[in-house]
Design an enzyme around this catalytic site. Structure first.
Site, short mmCIF file in Angstrom:
data_model
loop_
_atom_site.label_atom_id
_atom_site.label_comp_id
_atom_site.label_asym_id
_atom_site.label_seq_id
_atom_site.Cartn_x
_atom_site.Cartn_y
_atom_site.Cartn_z
N ASP A 125 0.85 -1.18 0.00
CA ASP A 125 0.00 0.00 0.00
C ASP A 125 0.89 1.24 0.00
O ASP A 125 1.76 1.39 0.86
CB ASP A 125 -0.90 0.00 1.24
CG ASP A 125 -2.30 0.47 0.94
OD1 ASP A 125 -2.44 1.35 0.07
OD2 ASP A 125 -3.25 -0.01 1.57
N HIS A 361 -11.37 -2.51 3.65
CA HIS A 361 -11.21 -2.15 5.06
C HIS A 361 -12.00 -0.90 5.46
O HIS A 361 -12.13 -0.61 6.65
CB HIS A 361 -9.73 -1.93 5.38
CG HIS A 361 -9.10 -0.81 4.59
ND1 HIS A 361 -8.89 -0.90 3.24
CD2 HIS A 361 -8.64 0.41 4.95
CE1 HIS A 361 -8.33 0.21 2.80
NE2 HIS A 361 -8.17 1.02 3.82
#
Length: 584
Positions: A125, A361
């Protein structure tokens, strides 16, 4: 899985095989990711190897064989860089180091090596929009030191510097500006005040971003998922944003339109620059297979720009497509879903592939948004539509949100700053981030049984009945159905095949996947809460010559049994069935 009285999904995939064997025609060349399955790992919640209550890199290494078992092609790992953890890794202090909470650089390098042995790509990420206020860059910017002076978005305030420069609002509630006394200016932060936005109009800062990407590529990363890409640029003149009229609370993110702070054309330029960095590196390292993903919440007319400018400049390989998250609800009709999917596929530029996901998420889990009985159907949907599939950890076993987390247990900055008497739980992302449920032992197998620490978030109460170990041993589980779907998408019709959709009645959405010389597959989804009887020989999906089908695979709660025979003229769609059929 529990049964709930709500509208759910029924899905059938029907494979027709000619009486004579087909010559298996070779499909066009695809890069590894173009029919890939990506699995998102939220590292704090995936597997804790040392018993401190927080998942870590060694825990991921321990479960690489599980990822191999699933059949996924790439694992996208939410941030593991050094961070004060105000936003759980999305506030990066050091872009070049691993946070000790997750392990060491040696651990990460081992993860790269071990994943490669299993033919799994590790995607990191990348958070370019902002840093932590603990980052050395920010500290030097506060002091106006050299090139760091304008690394961030600084401005003078209104009314003799006593008020923020404008009405821009943070996603995490309140003004998007915080005053720094030492510098005597306000800095902009789209997210928490501890996450100052970086200034992409500063060429030196952009060079820094390039060095970060190259650093991790050389370490062994196979690519990046770019976070918050649509927030990179803001209007330089800092004009006030128009009001939405949705709320009268000037501290709510929905108070303004965000038209001067998100989805500016310069954001697409940054995507092209990042892709150019990738391509240059790939040209020098042709054996490495790299991919650039991106969080691209964009208006429909802007989405295609993330792929490229249409004039030869390339952008993201995979700009994430969120329509199955943002546009659907539990009452969406078959016609609505057909239009939604067809329209999105039409938007994809030639030479590129669509991608599909139903969770991450930041969003509530499938079973909590749509009802638990729909989990198998939605997993089947993203696996059988053309293109790339993205799965959030735990969706393959049907995990649901843990809505029993109290306000005192809440750690999400998006919610914990709100009034505890408000609807804070609707804003909290903690419920969908709870620890992975591996087995029925203490701590759900997330951490060692002899650990003295507690998990960083409460484990869902259903873990003893809903976990990997239990579902591995149950051939009629959500997990085993998911693995079967991953296998099926390797069939030529799903890998290379055409896509044509229809609505068979008010509840049933259907599509056919065809590829010359290979088996043809039909997908039928029942969005109604009643049993449907479909005569496939009378449908407009090229099934008029079919007589009988054999059940090849069944979902966890199907009313059909594997190996059973079904008449093509009387295909029964149970309220919630998800089954795979082939000709008998």
């Amino acid at each position: 899985m529990q049964t709930f009285p709500c509208i759910c999904v029924t899905l059938l995939c029907i494979a027709a095989v000619n009486a004579h064997p087909k010559a298996n025609k070779k499909g066009p060349h695809l890069e590894w990711y173009e029919n890939g399955v990506f699995y998102q790992i939220y590292p704090r919640s995936f597997k804790d190897s040392n018993g401190d209550g927080i998942g870590d890199i060694r825990g991921i290494i321990q479960e690489l064989d599980y990822l191999k078992e699933l059949g996924v092609d790439g694992a996208w790992i939410s941030p593991i860089f050094k961070s004060p953890m105000v936003d759980f890794g999305y506030d990066i202090e050091d872009f070049y180091d691993v946070d000790p909470m997750f392990g060491t650089m040696a651990d990460l390098e081992e993860l790269f090596r071990e994943a490669e042995k299993r033919n799994i790509k590790i995607i990191l990420d990348f958070v370019p929009n902002h840093s932590s206020d603990k980052c050395e860059w920010f500290k030097k910017s506060v002091k106006r030191e050299g090139k760091y002076t304008d690394y961030y978005v600084w401005a003078a305030g209104k009314n003799n510097n006593t008020e923020p420069p404008n009405n821009w609002v943070s996603i995490f509630y309140g003004s998007a500006w915080t005053f720094n006394e030492e510098r005597n200016q306000w800095y902009y932060h789209a997210f928490a005040k501890e996450q100052p936005d970086l200034n992409f109009r500063n060429t030196e800062m952009l060079k820094e971003m390039k060095e970060i990407l190259l650093f991790w590529l050389k370490k062994g990363a196979s690519g990046f998922r770019i976070d918050a890409l649509n927030f990179i640029f803001e209007y330089e003149d800092l004009r006030d944003e128009p009001l939405t009229g949705i709320t009268n609370d000037p501290k709510m993110f929905q108070y303004t339109t965000q038209e001067y702070t998100t989805n500016l054309n310069e954001n697409f330029e940054v995507a092209y620059k990042f892709r150019n960095i990738f391509d240059e590196y790939n040209n020098d390292h042709p054996k490495e297979e790299l991919v650039l993903l991106g969080e691209a919440y964009a208006q429909e007319n802007d989405y295609a720009k993330y792929f490229g400018d249409g004039k030869g400049r390339m952008g993201l390989h995979v700009p994430f497509n969120f329509i199955l998250i943002t546009e659907m609800d539990k009452d969406s009709s078959a016609q609505f879903v057909k239009t939604l999917i067809d329209d999105r596929i039409k938007l994809i530029p030639d030479g590129h592939r669509p991608n599909w996901q139903v969770g991450n998420h930041d969003r509530s889990r499938i079973g909590s948004r749509y009802c638990e009985r729909r989990i198998d159907g939605f997993n089947a949907l993203i696996m059988t539509l053309p293109g790339i599939a993205v799965t959030y950890y735990g969706e393959e076993i049907g995990m649901v949100d843990n809505r029993n987390i109290s306000f005192g247990q809440t750690v999400d900055p998006q919610a914990k700053g709100l009034d505890p008497t408000s609807n804070w739980l609707e804003r909290s992302r903690d419920p969908q981030r709870t620890p992975m449920q591996w087995d029925s032992t203490k701590f759900a197998g997330f951490m060692p049984e002899n650990a003295t620490a507690m998990p960083w978030l409460p484990i869902h109460r259903d873990y003893k009945d809903l976990n990997v170990a239990q579902q591995r041993n149950n051939p009629r589980s959500t997990l085993n159905f998911y693995k079967r779907l991953v296998q099926l998408r390797k069939e030529n019709a799903f890998t290379y095949g055409s896509f044509r959709s229809t609505v068979l009645n008010e509840n049933v959405f259907a599509y056919v996947r065809e590829f010359e010389g290979s088996d043809t597959y039909w997908v039928l989804i029942n969005f109604g809460n009643r049993v449907e009887k479909i005569d496939m020989t009378q449908s407009n999906l090229d099934a008029s010559l079919l007589q009988e089908f054999e059940v090849a695979a069944v979902s966890s709660d199907s009313c059909h049994e594997q190996g059973a025979k079904l008449k093509a003229s009387a295909v029964i769609l149970g309220k919630y069935d998800a089954i795979i059929l082939k000709n008998a």
